[in-house]
Design a protein around this motif. Structure first.
Motif, PDB file in Angstrom:
ATOM      1  N   VAL A   9       7.617  -5.726  -7.562  1.00 44.90           N
ATOM      2  CA  VAL A   9       6.230  -6.196  -7.514  1.00 44.90           C
ATOM      3  C   VAL A   9       5.454  -5.321  -6.536  1.00 44.90           C
ATOM      4  O   VAL A   9       5.889  -5.118  -5.398  1.00 44.90           O
ATOM      5  CB  VAL A   9       6.147  -7.670  -7.066  1.00 44.90           C
ATOM      6  N   ILE A  10       4.327  -4.797  -6.985  1.00 39.77           N
ATOM      7  CA  ILE A  10       3.368  -4.153  -6.087  1.00 39.77           C
ATOM      8  C   ILE A  10       2.202  -5.116  -5.912  1.00 39.77           C
ATOM      9  O   ILE A  10       1.521  -5.459  -6.879  1.00 39.77           O
ATOM     10  CB  ILE A  10       2.845  -2.818  -6.642  1.00 39.77           C
ATOM     11  N   VAL A  11       1.999  -5.586  -4.685  1.00 35.47           N
ATOM     12  CA  VAL A  11       0.821  -6.389  -4.360  1.00 35.47           C
ATOM     13  C   VAL A  11      -0.190  -5.447  -3.721  1.00 35.47           C
ATOM     14  O   VAL A  11       0.082  -4.856  -2.667  1.00 35.47           O
ATOM     15  CB  VAL A  11       1.158  -7.544  -3.398  1.00 35.47           C
ATOM     16  N   MET A  12      -1.337  -5.301  -4.356  1.00 33.74           N
ATOM     17  CA  MET A  12      -2.349  -4.354  -3.858  1.00 33.74           C
ATOM     18  C   MET A  12      -3.651  -5.082  -3.593  1.00 33.74           C
ATOM     19  O   MET A  12      -4.099  -5.913  -4.389  1.00 33.74           O
ATOM     20  CB  MET A  12      -2.579  -3.230  -4.862  1.00 33.74           C
ATOM     21  N   THR A  13      -4.251  -4.773  -2.447  1.00 36.32           N
ATOM     22  CA  THR A  13      -5.614  -5.226  -2.165  1.00 36.32           C
ATOM     23  C   THR A  13      -6.558  -4.049  -2.300  1.00 36.32           C
ATOM     24  O   THR A  13      -6.145  -2.891  -2.301  1.00 36.32           O
ATOM     25  CB  THR A  13      -5.712  -5.806  -0.748  1.00 36.32           C
ATOM     26  N   ASP A  14      -7.833  -4.355  -2.406  1.00 36.34           N
ATOM     27  CA  ASP A  14      -8.846  -3.318  -2.552  1.00 36.34           C
ATOM     28  C   ASP A  14      -9.708  -3.285  -1.293  1.00 36.34           C
ATOM     29  O   ASP A  14     -10.401  -4.252  -0.979  1.00 36.34           O
ATOM     30  CB  ASP A  14      -9.710  -3.609  -3.783  1.00 36.34           C
TER      31      ASP A  14
END
Length: 497
Positions: A9-14
C-alpha cells in the motif's frame, strides 16, 4: 492457498510539508498516529520529491524516473510520460490485484487498474455519491481553491480522506482471503488547497495559537521574482490574500489531523482483517507547501526545503522498528525499485531510483550512496521575468480556481538542487547559484554562493550536483547491438567499502 507475497500500500498525501509534525520538532501535535507509526518501522527526515509539482512527482514515483527523463515536467504533461515499465505494470505481472482510491494526477489511467475510485480537489463526480457528498463537492468547487473562514459543512464522512479510506476498505473486503495479493495506491487530495476542514478539526489549531513562521512577506525581496510573482498573482485573484494566511495555516494543520485519523482508521481495518503482518505500507507526499513561509501558501517558486522535503515512512514485514530517523537521503524515485526488491522481482530497465530495501531491513549498503539527494524544477527555456509581456489571465488567473501558482512565470527555466549534510546547492541553466547552510538558515535567506570562505564546500556541492545530473541522464534506450548495459541490481552507483 493464501499468497505468501506481501500486500503493498502506498498512502500518499498532496502538498504535505515534512516538518510540521511532533516527530520533526513542530510544537503542534498534527499527526500523533503517524508519529507513532514511524517508530514502528523506518522513517526518513531527508526524503525529497523529484520535482515540487503534482504530476511530475507522481509519475516519478510510479516509474522510478526523474522528470527530466520522463518528460513529464508540468502538471499538464501526463501524456508525455516516457518509460518502459511502471509500477502498475510490475504489480500486475507479479499477479497483484491493483487499485487506486483517491487522487490520481499521473500518467496511469483507470483502465490499467482492477479498481479505481477517483477523487480530486473538488471531491468526486457522477451519480455514485450520496446527496451530502454531492453537496460537499459543490462546496469545494465554490471555494475556488482558497481558505475557508468557517468550518466545512456535512461532517467528516464527506471529506475525501474518509471517502478514499472507505472505498479502499470496501475493495479489500470484497476479496476472498485466498485471493492474489493486492497493491493499493491510497491517495488523498489533501492537505492541498482549498484549505478547508470540518469541526472538530477546524477549531483544533486556532489562528491565534499557531507558532510563528520562520520568515514572512519581507523575505520576498531576498527570494526574488518568482516568489514575488506567487504573492502578486495570489493577491490579484484574492484581495484578502493576507487575511487568508492565518486561517489557511490553521485549516492546513487541522486537515493533517483529519488525515492522521483516517490513516489510523485504515490501519485499524488492516488489523481487524489480520492483514497488517503481511502488508508493506509506504507513507509519502508528492511535495510540500509553503504553509506561510515567505508570506506564501501553496507551492510554485523554485526549490526551497518547505516544498521539496517530504514525509516518508515505511512499515511492514521484515522492517524493524527504529525510534530515530534513518540518516539516508532518498527521493520519490526510489519507491518503485524498493517495491520491486520487496516483492522479489528485478528492477525494470530505465529506472533511475535505487532500492531502499537494504536500508529498510537493516542490511548492509554503501552509505555514500545515500549521502545526498537531488531534485529538479522547471519546464525549460529562459526564465520569464516581470519585463515580459505575458497575460496572467491566459496563464494563471482563472475565474474557476482563482489562480494557478504553477504558471509560466514560476515554472519557466531549468533549476536543479542537491542536498548533502547541512548544505544545499541550487543551480540554474544560466549558472546562477544559491548555497545555503540549512543548519543555520533553514528557510534559505542567506545565499553563500561565490563567497570566498565557502569556496571548498561550493566546489564539493557543484561536483556532487554534476554527478547527479550525469546519473539521471536517461538510460533508455539501451544499446541495440553488441554492448551490454551494466547496472547494479539495486541501482546503486557507489561501491561497498
Amino acid at each position: 492457498m493464501i499468497s505468501t507475497q506481501p500486500n503493498v500500500v502506498i498512502v500518499m498525501t498532496d502538498q504535505q510539508r515534512a516538518d510540521v509534525s511532533k516527530r520533526e520538532g513542530f510544537p503542534l501535535d498534527t499527526t500523533p498516529f503517524l508519529d507513532s507509526l514511524a517508530t514502528q518501522g523506518a522513517w526518513f527526515d531527508k526524503a525529497y520529491t523529484t520535482m515540487p509539482a503534482c504530476l511530475p512527482a507522481r509519475v516519478s514515483m510510479l516509474t522510478g524516473r526523474y522528470p527530466s527523463a520522463t518528460h513529464a515536467r508540468t502538471n499538464h504533461s501526463g501524456e508525455d510520460a516516457f518509460y518502459e515499465t511502471d509500477l502498475y505494470d510490475v504489480m500486475r505481472r507479479q499477479g497483484y490485484r491493483t487499485a487506486l482510491c483517491g487522487k490520481n494526477h499521473s500518467h496511469v489511467g483507470a483502465d490499467r487498474m482492477d479498481y479505481c475510485f477517483p477523487l480530486g480537489h473538488h471531491g468526486g463526480s457522477g451519480a455514485n455519491r450520496t446527496d451530502q457528498e454531492a453537496a460537499f463537492d459543490d462546496y469545494l468547487a465554490g471555494l475556488r481553491m482558497r481558505a475557508a473562514f468557517d468550518p466545512a459543512p456535512h461532517g467528516v464522512e464527506v471529506q475525501c480522506p474518509f471517502r478514499a479510506v472507505t472505498a479502499a476498505m470496501n475493495w479489500i473486503g470484497e476479496t476472498p482471503e485466498d485471493a492474489d495479493p493486492f497493491f493499493l495506491w491510497l491517495s488523498f487530495p489533501e492537505p492541498h488547497n482549498p484549505y478547508q476542514v470540518p469541526e472538530p478539526y477546524f477549531s483544533l489549531f486556532p489562528p491565534a495559537s499557531l507558532p510563528p513562521t520562520l520568515s514572512d512577506q519581507s523575505a520576498l525581496e531576498t527570494k526574488g521574482f518568482k516568489y514575488q510573482w506567487i504573492r502578486h498573482i495570489g493577491e490579484t485573484a484574492f484581495p484578502d490574500y493576507a487575511e487568508q494566511l492565518p486561517r489557511a495555516r490553521s485549516n492546513y494543520f487541522g486537515m493533517l489531523r483529519l488525515i492522521d485519523d483516517q490513516v489510523k482508521r485504515f490501519f485499524d481495518y488492516l488489523d481487524s482483517r489480520g492483514l497488517r503482518d503481511n502488508t508493506i505500507v509506504i507513507y509519502v507526499a508528492d511535495h510540500g507547501d509553503y504553509v506561510g513561509e515567505y508570506g506564501l501558501m501553496r507551492k510554485g517558486a523554485e526549490l526551497p526545503e518547505v516544498l521539496i522535503r517530504i514525509p516518508t515512512l515505511v512499515v511492514g514485514p521484515g522492517i524493524p522498528a527504529a525510534d530515530k530517523p534513518h540518516p539516508g537521503h532518498i527521493t520519490l524515485a526510489d519507491i518503485m525499485p524498493t517495491i520491486c526488491e520487496a516483492i522479489g522481482t528485478d528492477i525494470p530497465r530505465g529506472v533511475q531510483g535505487r532500492s531502499l530495501w537494504a536500508l529498510l531491513t537493516g542490511k548492509e549498503y554503501p552509505e555514500a550512496e545515500f549521502d545526498s539527494a537531488y531534485a529538479e524544477h522547471g519546464f525549460g527555456g529562459l526564465h520569464y521575468t516581470a519585463d515580459d509581456e505575458f497575460d496572467a489571465h491566459a496563464d494563471g488567473l482563472n475565474p474557476t480556481i482563482g489562480f494557478d501558482e504553477l504558471n509560466g512565470w514560476s515554472q519557466s527555466g531549468t533549476m536543479r538542487a542537491v542536498r548533502k549534510g547541512d548544505w544545499k546547492l541550487i543551480f540554474d541553466m544560466q549558472e546562477h547559484g544559491q548555497l545555503y547552510n540549512l543548519a543555520e538558515d533553514p528557510v534559505e535567506l542567506n545565499n553563500l554562493f561565490d563567497q570566498p570562505e565557502y569556496a571548498d564546500i561550493q566546489s564539493e556541492m557543484l561536483g556532487n550536483l554534476l554527478g547527479w545530473t550525469l546519473r539521471v541522464q536517461d538510460p533508455l534506450p539501451h544499446p541495440r547491438r553488441r554492448y551490454r548495459f551494466k547496472s547494479d541490481r539495486r541501482n546503486y552507483w557507489s561501491p561497498y567499502r
